[in-house]
Design a protein around this motif. Sequence first.
Motif, PDB file in Angstrom:
ATOM      1  N   ARG A 177       0.827  -1.200   0.000  1.00  0.00           N
ATOM      2  CA  ARG A 177       0.000   0.000   0.000  1.00  0.00           C
ATOM      3  C   ARG A 177       0.867   1.258   0.000  1.00  0.00           C
ATOM      4  NH1 ARG A 177      -2.339  -0.992   4.229  1.00  0.00           N
ATOM      5  NH2 ARG A 177      -1.299   0.417   5.693  1.00  0.00           N
ATOM      6  N   LYS A 178       1.945   1.287   0.824  1.00  0.00           N
ATOM      7  CA  LYS A 178       2.819   2.455   0.878  1.00  0.00           C
ATOM      8  C   LYS A 178       3.531   2.683  -0.456  1.00  0.00           C
ATOM      9  CE  LYS A 178       3.755   2.428   5.857  1.00  0.00           C
ATOM     10  NZ  LYS A 178       4.795   2.339   6.900  1.00  0.00           N
ATOM     11  N   ASP A 216       0.958   4.068  -2.923  1.00  0.00           N
ATOM     12  CA  ASP A 216       0.692   5.469  -2.599  1.00  0.00           C
ATOM     13  C   ASP A 216       1.836   6.355  -3.058  1.00  0.00           C
ATOM     14  OD1 ASP A 216      -1.692   4.784  -1.476  1.00  0.00           O
ATOM     15  OD2 ASP A 216      -0.978   4.845   0.599  1.00  0.00           O
ATOM     16  N   ARG A 217       3.061   5.888  -2.859  1.00  0.00           N
ATOM     17  CA  ARG A 217       4.238   6.676  -3.231  1.00  0.00           C
ATOM     18  C   ARG A 217       4.305   6.876  -4.731  1.00  0.00           C
ATOM     19  NH1 ARG A 217       7.648  10.499  -1.361  1.00  0.00           N
ATOM     20  NH2 ARG A 217       9.675  10.337  -2.394  1.00  0.00           N
ATOM     21  N   ASP A 226       0.253   8.740  -6.008  1.00  0.00           N
ATOM     22  CA  ASP A 226      -0.114  10.076  -5.546  1.00  0.00           C
ATOM     23  C   ASP A 226       0.685  10.440  -4.298  1.00  0.00           C
ATOM     24  OD1 ASP A 226      -3.179   8.617  -4.355  1.00  0.00           O
ATOM     25  OD2 ASP A 226      -1.311   8.896  -3.220  1.00  0.00           O
ATOM     26  N   ARG A 265      -0.660  11.193  -1.223  1.00  0.00           N
ATOM     27  CA  ARG A 265      -1.466  11.156  -0.002  1.00  0.00           C
ATOM     28  C   ARG A 265      -0.595  10.775   1.201  1.00  0.00           C
ATOM     29  NH1 ARG A 265      -6.139   7.048  -1.364  1.00  0.00           N
ATOM     30  NH2 ARG A 265      -4.345   6.053  -2.342  1.00  0.00           N
ATOM     31  N   ARG A 271       0.965   8.925   4.250  1.00  0.00           N
ATOM     32  CA  ARG A 271       1.165   7.495   4.435  1.00  0.00           C
ATOM     33  C   ARG A 271       1.184   7.157   5.922  1.00  0.00           C
ATOM     34  NH1 ARG A 271       3.590  10.116   0.894  1.00  0.00           N
ATOM     35  NH2 ARG A 271       3.842   9.492  -1.264  1.00  0.00           N
TER      36      ARG A 271
END
Length: 712
Positions: A699-700, A703-704, A707, A709, A711
């Motif tokens: 997931r991290k 996300d990286r 976008d 967002r 973490r």
Amino acid sequence: MPGATSIESVSVLLADNEPSFAELAAEMLGRVDETLDVTTVTTAAAALSTVEERDVDCVVSDYDMPGMTGLELLEAVRERDENLPFVLFTGKGSEEIASEAIAAGVTGYLQKKSGREQYTLLANQIRNAVGQYRAETELRQSEQRYERTLTGLHETTRDLMRAGTKHEIYRALVETAGDILDVPIVATYRFEPTAAALEHVASTPGTADTLDPDRTYEQGDGHVWETFSGGELSYVPDVSTGPAPADDRRRQSEVLVPLGSHGLLVTGSEVRDGFDETMIELIQILAANTEAALDRAEREQLLREHDRRLTRKNEELTRLDHTNELVRDITQGIAQATTRAEIETTVCERLAASDRYLAAWLAPRREPWSPSAWAGIDETYADQIRADGADAPEVDLVTAALDQEHVRVVANVLDEPTWDPRRTTTLTHGFQTVLAVPLTGRERRYGAVVVHATAADAVTERERDVLGELGEVIGHAIRSAERTRAMVTDERIEIELDCGDDHLLFNRLRSALDRPIQLEGIFQRTSGLRTCFVRVPADLPPDESDRLADEFTAIDDVSIVSAGEDSTLLDVTVAATPFLETLVEYDTQVVNAATTDSRTTVTLVLPSQIDTRSLVEAIQAGYPDTELVARREHRTETAPDHRPQQVTEHLTEKQLEALHSAHYSGFFEWPRESTGENLAETLDISPPTFHYHLRAAQRKIVDRVLDDRPRR
């Protein structure tokens, strides 16, 4: 001897105005006592003249004489010698004259009578008076000698107290005993605690002729040692019958006096019983004064040594304080530097600008004769070092410092034969001490800082330690700068090594399994162990994994991750090995490793700023049968935000461990080569925990990449 009353010959002056009687009296006295030597005069004036001109032991005078009575003569004699015996021998026997004579202080009073008996009485009075006179005179002279000797001893004591060294005190003791006390044989011995013996220090010239100056008295060595260890004076009136024979044949009697814990005084006489109580007392006084002087000299010596130590410590602390300030200044400077070149320049400039050092330059590890930065020396000196090459005297110093990882110092280039070709140059530049400070960081050696100081032996041990610690700080700063540069650049070097060394773990596994192996990947566990995913042909027997774990000390555990039709994937968890530790120190990653026959081909990727030769040499130090096969430089086109370091920097250690394990084990392949349960068992955690860490990592990363967002 003092107090003796024996009379051998007595000089008597007899004054009487009757010449015939004077002659008769003289003759009779001579008959009564042959020791009486009588001289006659007939007037008082003649008597006074005789007393002044010659030694007279006793005056015998009549009362009635022309021009001066006997009592008036007594008064005149007393003015010249108040103690000279004076006998009034008169024909007038009145009580008045007798009383007057006694009041005037006559030694004896005798009335003239007829017959021989009066001369016998007179002779007895003369003999007794002279005996007492001589005894008193000798006593007075002895007391005077004693006073003079004491005065001399007191003056000597001042000299002893002014003496600078113990040897001077021992020498003064011998001279005083010989000159002032008039002792013929004198020797002093000092106690040496290390040898536990009494060693000869000094002696009078006469003593040195017969007393062996090299003679020492060891523990338990005869009467001399017993006297010293007992701490009490010893008088031997006859050495031939004493406790030990004299080593000096002239010494018939001796007095031995301990000088406290310092040593012993030996005095001797050439006659038996040659020391009376007075002389022994004086020797004791001299010994006591000497002991006090030795105590004083010892205290002053200890104080001087203490002062010197304090002075040295203060100087060392001052130098150390300056060095610590310099170290703090350099540390602050290199903390602001961003490149290795900036760090090296900052170090050299600040060392050369300090009051402690004259110049500094950086000797690289590969070519220490080629300064990469310098300050305090000109380019001519740097060019001379380069021209000397491997023969430069600084090279041996730098090499020793790097090999031993310890500051090496040439205390004085003038005393070092290897510096002969450079001596004129060094003196021209004004330095004598040269030191090399190794720059190390996490087992990496980046070269050394060569520092020049003006004075000889200008660097203390504590200062070396501080500079050694500074070298480690500089080494870590260089390492940090290189790692930072590696993180922000895409330039990489790829090298391929061929290793046939039996100690390499991959070669040992190949030999133990008797089949080729392929390394899929390596990652470091949170426990400090490393997990290697190794692929082998599929026909691996099930019990081979247990056998490997038992057979290899370096292997902590072996488990089968997956067993396919074509191959088996093993999880080999190992402790640190020299090969893997070297790769970590050089920020190097293993891209691939494959064994064929008895050799392993390893592909490594390292940052561009890492010295390839240094890395290869470090590996060859532990694995000699290693060769560099290929070297390639390449640059990736990865976007800055998508570099691996930036993508994974927000992962926890557990998440990164789960991600590495899944990646190298084929968990993301389709069909999957491993299961979550197998990987959880490999990592020694439960399957839900493994899946939790893996999903969090995924997931991290998504996300990286997709976008910005926040973490979790």
